[in-house]
Scaffold this active site. Structure first.
Site, PDB file in Angstrom:
ATOM      1  N   LEU A 148       0.851  -1.210   0.049  1.00  0.00           N
ATOM      2  CA  LEU A 148      -0.166   0.032  -0.059  1.00  0.00           C
ATOM      3  C   LEU A 148       0.794   1.220  -0.129  1.00  0.00           C
ATOM      4  CD1 LEU A 148      -2.400  -0.811   3.047  1.00  0.00           C
ATOM      5  CD2 LEU A 148      -2.666  -1.664   0.205  1.00  0.00           C
ATOM      6  N   ASN A 151      -1.290   7.567   0.664  1.00  0.00           N
ATOM      7  CA  ASN A 151      -2.182   8.525   0.596  1.00  0.00           C
ATOM      8  C   ASN A 151      -3.591   8.518   1.075  1.00  0.00           C
ATOM      9  OD1 ASN A 151      -2.532   6.818  -1.594  1.00  0.00           O
ATOM     10  ND2 ASN A 151      -2.744   8.793  -3.037  1.00  0.00           N
ATOM     11  N   LYS A 174       1.092  -5.054   3.531  1.00  0.00           N
ATOM     12  CA  LYS A 174       2.570  -4.306   3.755  1.00  0.00           C
ATOM     13  C   LYS A 174       2.007  -2.713   3.810  1.00  0.00           C
ATOM     14  CE  LYS A 174       5.870  -2.242   2.505  1.00  0.00           C
ATOM     15  NZ  LYS A 174       6.168  -0.805   2.734  1.00  0.00           N
ATOM     16  N   SER A 176       2.411   1.406   4.108  1.00  0.00           N
ATOM     17  CA  SER A 176       3.629   2.231   3.638  1.00  0.00           C
ATOM     18  C   SER A 176       4.223   2.695   4.844  1.00  0.00           C
ATOM     19  CB  SER A 176       3.048   3.725   3.118  1.00  0.00           C
ATOM     20  OG  SER A 176       4.059   4.718   2.995  1.00  0.00           O
ATOM     21  N   GLU A 177       5.495   2.480   4.868  1.00  0.00           N
ATOM     22  CA  GLU A 177       6.472   3.030   5.882  1.00  0.00           C
ATOM     23  C   GLU A 177       5.863   4.443   6.461  1.00  0.00           C
ATOM     24  OE1 GLU A 177       7.269   2.594   2.926  1.00  0.00           O
ATOM     25  OE2 GLU A 177       9.298   3.518   2.327  1.00  0.00           O
ATOM     26  N   GLU A 248      -2.270  -0.806  -9.308  1.00  0.00           N
ATOM     27  CA  GLU A 248      -2.927   0.530  -9.376  1.00  0.00           C
ATOM     28  C   GLU A 248      -1.715   1.696  -9.362  1.00  0.00           C
ATOM     29  OE1 GLU A 248      -6.159   0.958  -9.542  1.00  0.00           O
ATOM     30  OE2 GLU A 248      -6.319  -1.204  -9.957  1.00  0.00           O
ATOM     31  N   CYS A 282      -4.058   9.952  -6.619  1.00  0.00           N
ATOM     32  CA  CYS A 282      -3.991   9.280  -8.089  1.00  0.00           C
ATOM     33  C   CYS A 282      -4.670   9.882  -9.171  1.00  0.00           C
ATOM     34  CB  CYS A 282      -3.739   7.780  -8.197  1.00  0.00           C
ATOM     35  SG  CYS A 282      -5.298   7.158  -7.698  1.00  0.00           S
ATOM     36  N   ASN A 283      -6.041  10.030  -8.779  1.00  0.00           N
ATOM     37  CA  ASN A 283      -6.901  10.440  -9.936  1.00  0.00           C
ATOM     38  C   ASN A 283      -7.444  11.727 -10.005  1.00  0.00           C
ATOM     39  OD1 ASN A 283      -8.413  10.876  -7.741  1.00  0.00           O
ATOM     40  ND2 ASN A 283     -10.251   9.079  -7.926  1.00  0.00           N
ATOM     41  N   GLU A 441     -14.041   8.196  -7.609  1.00  0.00           N
ATOM     42  CA  GLU A 441     -14.789   6.839  -8.154  1.00  0.00           C
ATOM     43  C   GLU A 441     -15.691   6.340  -7.115  1.00  0.00           C
ATOM     44  OE1 GLU A 441     -11.587   7.402  -7.370  1.00  0.00           O
ATOM     45  OE2 GLU A 441     -10.644   5.332  -6.284  1.00  0.00           O
ATOM     46  N   HIS A 447     -12.124   0.881 -11.052  1.00  0.00           N
ATOM     47  CA  HIS A 447     -10.978   2.005 -10.812  1.00  0.00           C
ATOM     48  C   HIS A 447      -9.781   1.137 -11.524  1.00  0.00           C
ATOM     49  CE1 HIS A 447      -8.681   5.257  -9.401  1.00  0.00           C
ATOM     50  NE2 HIS A 447      -7.811   4.363  -8.572  1.00  0.00           N
TER      51      HIS A 447
HETATM   52  P1  NAD Z   1       5.623   4.178  -3.760  1.00  0.00           P
HETATM   53  O1  NAD Z   1       5.532   3.241  -4.882  1.00  0.00           O
HETATM   54  O2  NAD Z   1       6.854   4.901  -3.191  1.00  0.00           O
HETATM   55  O3  NAD Z   1       5.147   3.262  -2.479  1.00  0.00           O
HETATM   56  C1  NAD Z   1       4.044   2.460  -2.388  1.00  0.00           C
HETATM   57  C2  NAD Z   1       4.529   0.992  -1.477  1.00  0.00           C
HETATM   58  O4  NAD Z   1       5.392   0.163  -2.157  1.00  0.00           O
HETATM   59  C3  NAD Z   1       5.102   1.638   0.113  1.00  0.00           C
HETATM   60  O5  NAD Z   1       4.517   0.345   0.730  1.00  0.00           O
HETATM   61  C4  NAD Z   1       6.466   1.106  -0.408  1.00  0.00           C
HETATM   62  O6  NAD Z   1       7.182   0.915   0.893  1.00  0.00           O
HETATM   63  C5  NAD Z   1       6.477  -0.025  -1.339  1.00  0.00           C
HETATM   64  N1  NAD Z   1       7.769  -0.249  -2.026  1.00  0.00           N
HETATM   65  C6  NAD Z   1       8.777   0.640  -2.301  1.00  0.00           C
HETATM   66  N2  NAD Z   1       9.519   0.061  -3.084  1.00  0.00           N
HETATM   67  C7  NAD Z   1       9.156  -1.197  -3.186  1.00  0.00           C
HETATM   68  C8  NAD Z   1       9.987  -2.306  -3.905  1.00  0.00           C
HETATM   69  N3  NAD Z   1      11.001  -2.213  -4.660  1.00  0.00           N
HETATM   70  N4  NAD Z   1       9.247  -3.569  -4.019  1.00  0.00           N
HETATM   71  C9  NAD Z   1       7.942  -3.716  -3.433  1.00  0.00           C
HETATM   72  N5  NAD Z   1       7.604  -2.566  -2.509  1.00  0.00           N
HETATM   73  C10 NAD Z   1       7.969  -1.599  -2.557  1.00  0.00           C
HETATM   74  O7  NAD Z   1       4.338   5.080  -3.662  1.00  0.00           O
HETATM   75  P2  NAD Z   1       3.854   5.928  -2.639  1.00  0.00           P
HETATM   76  O8  NAD Z   1       4.551   7.176  -2.717  1.00  0.00           O
HETATM   77  O9  NAD Z   1       3.565   5.407  -1.301  1.00  0.00           O
HETATM   78  O10 NAD Z   1       2.454   6.409  -3.183  1.00  0.00           O
HETATM   79  C11 NAD Z   1       2.094   7.496  -4.209  1.00  0.00           C
HETATM   80  C12 NAD Z   1       2.010   6.962  -5.333  1.00  0.00           C
HETATM   81  O11 NAD Z   1       0.737   5.908  -5.470  1.00  0.00           O
HETATM   82  C13 NAD Z   1       1.586   7.714  -6.648  1.00  0.00           C
HETATM   83  O12 NAD Z   1       1.971   7.406  -7.735  1.00  0.00           O
HETATM   84  C14 NAD Z   1       0.045   7.612  -6.615  1.00  0.00           C
HETATM   85  O13 NAD Z   1      -0.419   7.951  -8.157  1.00  0.00           O
HETATM   86  C15 NAD Z   1      -0.143   6.219  -6.598  1.00  0.00           C
HETATM   87  N6  NAD Z   1      -1.542   5.782  -6.322  1.00  0.00           N
HETATM   88  C16 NAD Z   1      -2.257   5.159  -6.972  1.00  0.00           C
HETATM   89  C17 NAD Z   1      -3.352   4.858  -6.865  1.00  0.00           C
HETATM   90  C18 NAD Z   1      -4.424   4.198  -7.811  1.00  0.00           C
HETATM   91  O14 NAD Z   1      -5.539   3.695  -7.559  1.00  0.00           O
HETATM   92  N7  NAD Z   1      -4.120   4.066  -9.048  1.00  0.00           N
HETATM   93  C19 NAD Z   1      -4.045   5.132  -5.614  1.00  0.00           C
HETATM   94  C20 NAD Z   1      -3.080   5.752  -4.593  1.00  0.00           C
HETATM   95  C21 NAD Z   1      -2.149   6.187  -4.952  1.00  0.00           C
END
Ligand code: NAD
Length: 477
Positions: A148, A151, A174, A176-177, A248, A282-283, A441, A447
């Site tokens: 996850l 946001n 898992k 987000s940190e 996503e 994101c949207n 949405e 989505h």
């Molecule tokens: P991020 O990709 O930095 O991190 C997301 C998750 O991935 C975190 O839990 C992180 O610890 C983990 N992660 C990081 N590196 C990894 C790896 N190498 N392998 C596996 N997991 C790893 O994203 P973020 O900054 O937390 O969130 C913002 C992003 O999320 C934006 O780009 C936003 O558009 C997107 N988002 C998309 C949607 C959607 O429905 N499409 C919804 C919400 C957010």
């Protein structure tokens, strides 16, 4: 001084300590809120093993029984909306009203998915052979890893676990940190609902913990929400096991404003879309294509609306409409993109600076005019309260520019002309399009993004069926 809470992983129905911890801070004040595990490979292995050993019995239960647990968790969440909303605001920075919406929406989502228990459909198809029927059975995939972002840290737990559990899978989450406290609050309530041990597990940690989950041969599906870059790394890590992916990813939502649009509506919806969650959605509208005849009026009005936005620490002032960005990295990234846009020739209409409020990661609501298709600000996700505007001659040009983008999540159009709305429906290549309304949405929709915005989707019937595979049985008698 009050002691700082130490969060614990949740594996096989029990909370467990971790050797390594990291600090979680309030993005509006910098205050230390908790210490959270940095889970190692061994924690990930244990969580996946727990999910695996629980899955068969869980998957064999009638769906209606599994649904009862989702309803029970929803009821517990509703009893705790105010407390959880405060936790979300403190840890992630969104305003309290939106945090309450998030908690209520999460409870509604669990109930909505529970309603599907009596509606999962297989199919029976006529065969080419005499005395034969072909059955298409829907079955759980097994163990799902849910990774996850920060946001919508509370809702996104439910968006993954509700369809996964309802359809008979078990899950390892898992978070987000940046936002583990939210997940801990969710898990503490879930732990009171007598879910069988191992059905829902949580491992906290950074990218390396997500990486260990993604590369694990014991995972049957990775359901990830986050950035495109991380999505690419997860896909690469999952490749040796050909693990099913549901991704996503990011967006760069275009908003097209035609000369015949209701400008009151367009200004309000686009401004709200850029301000909600401090532009970290994101949207939500990330670039505007406005028809030349109304460009000056639209730009002046949206700049005024953006500039009037009250921002600051949502827990210190009740009337704050926009909180801080998530962290220093996010703030630096937004500011750097604005600086590069100005260097490339964009005109600053309002904002454009880091807002010094003494503490926290605040950015002024910003409008940039005179943008061009070749600029980074019109092509890359911003994740902050910055709105770049480009003037177009007509809908054809706007659609061509909107589609010419690596992202394809959501899009919006403002027009009173039904023929133009129908043209956009046919020609705009995005997962979602909102016509004459804000981007948000519905849980019964779907989505999903095209191009680099993702693979598969969430919500509704189609999102639910992503968590099952189809087993085809040819029965000859
Ligand atoms: P991020 O990709 O930095 O991190 C997301 C998750 O991935 C975190 O839990 C992180 O610890 C983990 N992660 C990081 N590196 C990894 C790896 N190498 N392998 C596996 N997991 C790893 O994203 P973020 O900054 O937390 O969130 C913002 C992003 O999320 C934006 O780009 C936003 O558009 C997107 N988002 C998309 C949607 C959607 O429905 N499409 C919804 C919400 C957010």
């Amino acid at each position: 001084m009050p002691s700082i809470p130490v969060l614990r992983n949740y594996i096989a129905g029990a909370f467990s300590d971790s050797a390594e911890l990291h600090e979680v801070r309030n993005p509006a004040t910098g205050a230390l809120l908790a210490q959270s595990p940095l889970s190692a490979q061994a924690d990930v292995d244990r969580a996946i093993a727990a999910a695996r050993s629980a899955q068969k019995a869980w998957g064999r239960r009638p769906a209606i029984e599994r649904a009862q647990y989702l309803r029970r968790i929803a009821a517990r969440l509703r009893e705790n909306v105010v407390r959880i909303a405060r936790t979300i605001t403190e840890e992630q920075g969104k305003v309290l009203g939106l945090a309450e919406v998030e908690v209520n929406f999460t409870a509604d989502y669990l109930d909505y998915m529970a309603e599907w228990a009596r509606r999962i459909e297989g199919e029976i198809i006529s065969s080419d052979r005499a005395h034969e029927q072909i059955f298409l059975l829907r079955k759980p995939l097994g163990v799902v890893a849910g990774i996850l972002p920060w946001n919508f840290p509370f809702f996104l737990i439910a968006r993954k676990m509700a369809p996964a559990l309802l359809t008979g899978n078990t899950i390892v989450i898992k978070p987000s940190e940046e936002t583990p406290i939210n997940c801990h609050a969710f898990t503490e309530l879930l732990a009171q609902c007598e879910l069988p041990a191992g059905v829902f597990n949580v491992v906290y940690g950074q990218g390396s913990t997500g990486g260990a989950l993604s590369a694990h041969g014991g995972v049957d599906m990775i359901s990830f929400t986050g950035s495109v870059g991380t999505g690419e790394r997860i896909a690469a890590a999952a490749a040796p096991h050909i693990t099913k992916l549901n991704l996503e990813l990011g967006g760069k939502a275009p908003a097209i404003v035609l000369a015949d649009a209701d400008l009151d509506l367009a200004v309000k919806a686009i401004r709200d879309s850029r301000i909600i969650n401090t532009g970290q959605v994101c949207n939500c509208a990330e670039r505007v294509y406005v028809q030349r005849q109304v460009a000056d009026e639209f730009t002046a009005r949206i700049a005024q609306a953006m500039a009037a936005t009250r921002y600051g620490n949502p827990l210190a002032q009740a009337d704050v409409e926009m909180g801080p960005l998530i962290n220093q990295k996010g703030l630096d990234s937004v500011d750097a993109k604005v600086r590069r846009a100005l260097a490339d020739g964009a005109q600053l209409v309002t904002g454009g600076q880091v807002a010094d409020l003494g503490a926290g990661f605040h950015y002024q609501p910003t409008v940039l005019a005179g943008c061009r298709a070749d600029m980074e600000i019109m092509r890359k996700e911003i994740f902050g309260p910055v709105l770049p505007i480009q003037v177009v001659e007509d809908l054809d040009e706007a659609i061509a520019l909107a589609n010419d983008c690596e992202y394809g999540l959501t899009s919006s159009l403002y027009t009173r002309d039904l023929t133009k709305a129908m043209q956009a429906m046919r020609e705009i290549d995005f997962g979602e399009t909102y016509i004459n309304r804000e981007n948000f949405e519905a849980m019964q929709g779907f989505h999903a993004g095209v191009r680099k915005s993702g693979v598969g989707g969430a919500d509704g019937k189609h999102g639910l069926y992503e968590y099952m595979h189809t087993h085809v049985v040819y029965l000859q008698s």
